[in-house]
Enzyme design. Structure first.
Site, PDB file in Angstrom:
ATOM      1  N   LYS A 120      27.535  -9.080  21.935  1.00  0.00           N
ATOM      2  CA  LYS A 120      27.700  -8.309  20.435  1.00  0.00           C
ATOM      3  C   LYS A 120      28.705  -7.007  20.522  1.00  0.00           C
ATOM      4  O   LYS A 120      27.898  -6.241  21.061  1.00  0.00           O
ATOM      5  CB  LYS A 120      26.660  -8.773  19.582  1.00  0.00           C
ATOM      6  CG  LYS A 120      25.814 -10.252  19.352  1.00  0.00           C
ATOM      7  CD  LYS A 120      27.226 -11.015  19.672  1.00  0.00           C
ATOM      8  CE  LYS A 120      26.094 -12.675  19.310  1.00  0.00           C
ATOM      9  NZ  LYS A 120      25.887 -13.280  20.160  1.00  0.00           N
TER      10      LYS A 120
HETATM   11  C1  LIG Z   1      24.407 -14.617  19.745  1.00  0.00           C
HETATM   12  C2  LIG Z   1      24.564 -15.616  18.321  1.00  0.00           C
HETATM   13  C3  LIG Z   1      23.282 -15.894  18.148  1.00  0.00           C
HETATM   14  C4  LIG Z   1      21.896 -15.719  18.986  1.00  0.00           C
HETATM   15  O1  LIG Z   1      22.058 -14.976  18.706  1.00  0.00           O
HETATM   16  P1  LIG Z   1      20.566 -14.115  20.380  1.00  0.00           P
HETATM   17  O2  LIG Z   1      20.418 -13.143  19.981  1.00  0.00           O
HETATM   18  O3  LIG Z   1      21.804 -14.667  21.380  1.00  0.00           O
HETATM   19  O4  LIG Z   1      19.867 -15.246  20.418  1.00  0.00           O
HETATM   20  C5  LIG Z   1      23.710 -16.841  16.578  1.00  0.00           C
HETATM   21  N1  LIG Z   1      23.871 -17.710  16.362  1.00  0.00           N
HETATM   22  C6  LIG Z   1      25.737 -16.661  16.641  1.00  0.00           C
HETATM   23  C7  LIG Z   1      26.500 -17.428  15.567  1.00  0.00           C
HETATM   24  C8  LIG Z   1      25.309 -16.094  17.630  1.00  0.00           C
HETATM   25  O5  LIG Z   1      26.349 -15.479  17.891  1.00  0.00           O
END
Ligand SMILES: *Cc1c(COP(=O)(O)O)cnc(C)c1O
Length: 382
Positions: free
Chosen positions: A186
């Site tokens: 992210k």
């Molecule tokens: C990364 C992500 C998640 C989940 O996040 P985690 O921290 O990996 O549990 C949920 N929805 C979307 C769209 C994501 O890109």
């Protein structure tokens, strides 16, 4: 003369961050503590004073969001098939039913007309997903939610730094519950982590205290006054090691975003010059106002190419270019097919899920890297 591999994404971690992690490790307190509180305050300041709590990851954050909104068995939650499977897995995990509606090919997010048609007396919430960080029309979304008295749980996992109408997604104001992820890919990472933004003006502080209990075994108190547990919670707290990484990332987030924006612009320039858009390559909306450019995703004109997406990805990989698929329609997974879903029920999402390709984009990438990506694509698609 092989050139260095360009991954589709890469975290940017500086030496100051590494030193700060070492300090926490030496401090004698390594799990949830002062750094988490500091990170929550810093996020709150970034989001205009909104109430923010951190969790172990984005998935736990979204599950707790559904729980504090009171969503459970018998309830329906409207969402999009084009997301990371976590979005709908958490709906199933709380015993509710995901209702997948088709997407708008421009935003690659919920088609709000279809959302309207899917609302019935079991519907409790709408869960949009800001794919690649691109928001949908937040005003239109909340108008629908308010007209039907629905909760909104925004899966803003990819959208920290994105905005709508001049306000950051999650900023104190109109939002209901907004969930962010700080997973390794992210724009801001804590390795793993997440946070939830609450609307305390509207709902008071009860949902915040419930979320705090849910993230640590349902514990009401522990200390000299004894111990009490009154709800079934999990173990979803963020650690100080993760939080200190987040604090350092947050200081750099705006710079990271400027770099992403500049690189995304360069992609558009190059695609225009190379004539790639003429062969029917679907480009994202060139939104340099609202999007945080978490990803740069194109749609491959597969029917014209006579090659599969996997073949194209393999050839690009051989040329030192990493790509990704974010995401195939969730409704095609065995778990979902077994429950009666099918990707054919949402044809636009199905088509996009089959043809979408994530190209490399991360802050430390160079314009020369992008030139390499576009040139390789041009040759592969020729
Ligand atoms: C990364 C992500 C998640 C989940 O996040 P985690 O921290 O990996 O549990 C949920 N929805 C979307 C769209 C994501 O890109």
């Amino acid at each position: 003369m092989s050139q260095p591999f360009i991954p589709f994404t890469k975290p940017t971690i500086d030496e100051a961050t590494i030193a700060a992690v070492a300090d926490v490790l030496r401090s004698g307190w390594i799990t949830s503590g002062p750094k988490v509180l500091e990170f929550e305050s810093a996020l709150s300041a970034y989001l205009g004073g909104a109430t923010v709590r951190c969790f172990a990851n984005g998935t736990a954050t979204m599950k707790i969001a559904l729980q504090v909104a009171g969503i459970g068995p018998g309830d329906e939650v409207i969402t999009t098939p084009i997301s990371w499977v976590a979005t709908s897995n958490v709906i199933l995990a709380v015993g509710a039913k995901p209702v997948f509606v088709d997407i708008d090919p421009k935003t690659r997010n919920l088609d709000l007309h279809q959302v309207q048609s899917a609302i019935n007396n079991k519907t409790k919430a709408i869960m949009p997903v800001y794919l690649a960080g691109l928001p949908l029309d937040i005003d239109a979304l909340y108008t629908i939610a308010e007209n039907h008295q629905l909760r909104v749980i925004e899966d803003a996992a990819q959208a920290l730094g994105s905005s709508w109408n001049g306000l950051r997604i999650g900023a104190k104001g109109r939002h209901d519950l907004v969930s962010f992820s700080f997973q390794a890919n992210k724009n801001l990472t804590t390795i793993e982590g997440g946070c939830l933004v609450f609307n305390t003006d509207r709902y008071g502080g009860d949902q915040v205290s419930l979320a705090e209990k849910l993230r640590l075994q349902g514990l009401v108190r522990h200390g000299p006054d004894g111990m009490e547990v009154d709800v079934l919670g999990g173990k979803d707290n963020l650690t100080d090691v993760n939080a200190v990484i987040g604090l350092h990332q947050l200081k750099q987030l705006e710079r990271f975003q400027e770099q992403r924006i500049a690189l995304a612009r360069h992609y558009f320039d190059r695609f225009e010059q190379s004539g790639l858009s003429k062969i029917g390559l679907g480009l994202p909306i060139a939104d340099f106002v609202n999007s945080n450019w978490h990803m740069f995703q194109v749609l491959l004109p597969l029917e014209r190419l006579g090659q599969t997406r996997s073949q194209i990805m393999l050839v690009l990989k051989e040329r030192g270019i990493g790509t990704g698929v974010h995401y195939p329609a969730i409704t095609g997974f065995a778990l979902y097919r077994q429950r009666g879903y099918s990707p054919e029920a949402t044809p636009v999402a199905n088509q996009i899920g089959q043809s979408i390709l994530t190209l490399p984009l991360f802050p430390t990438m160079t314009e020369a890297d992008i030139d390499r990506v576009v040139k390789a694509l041009q040759e592969v698609l020729a």
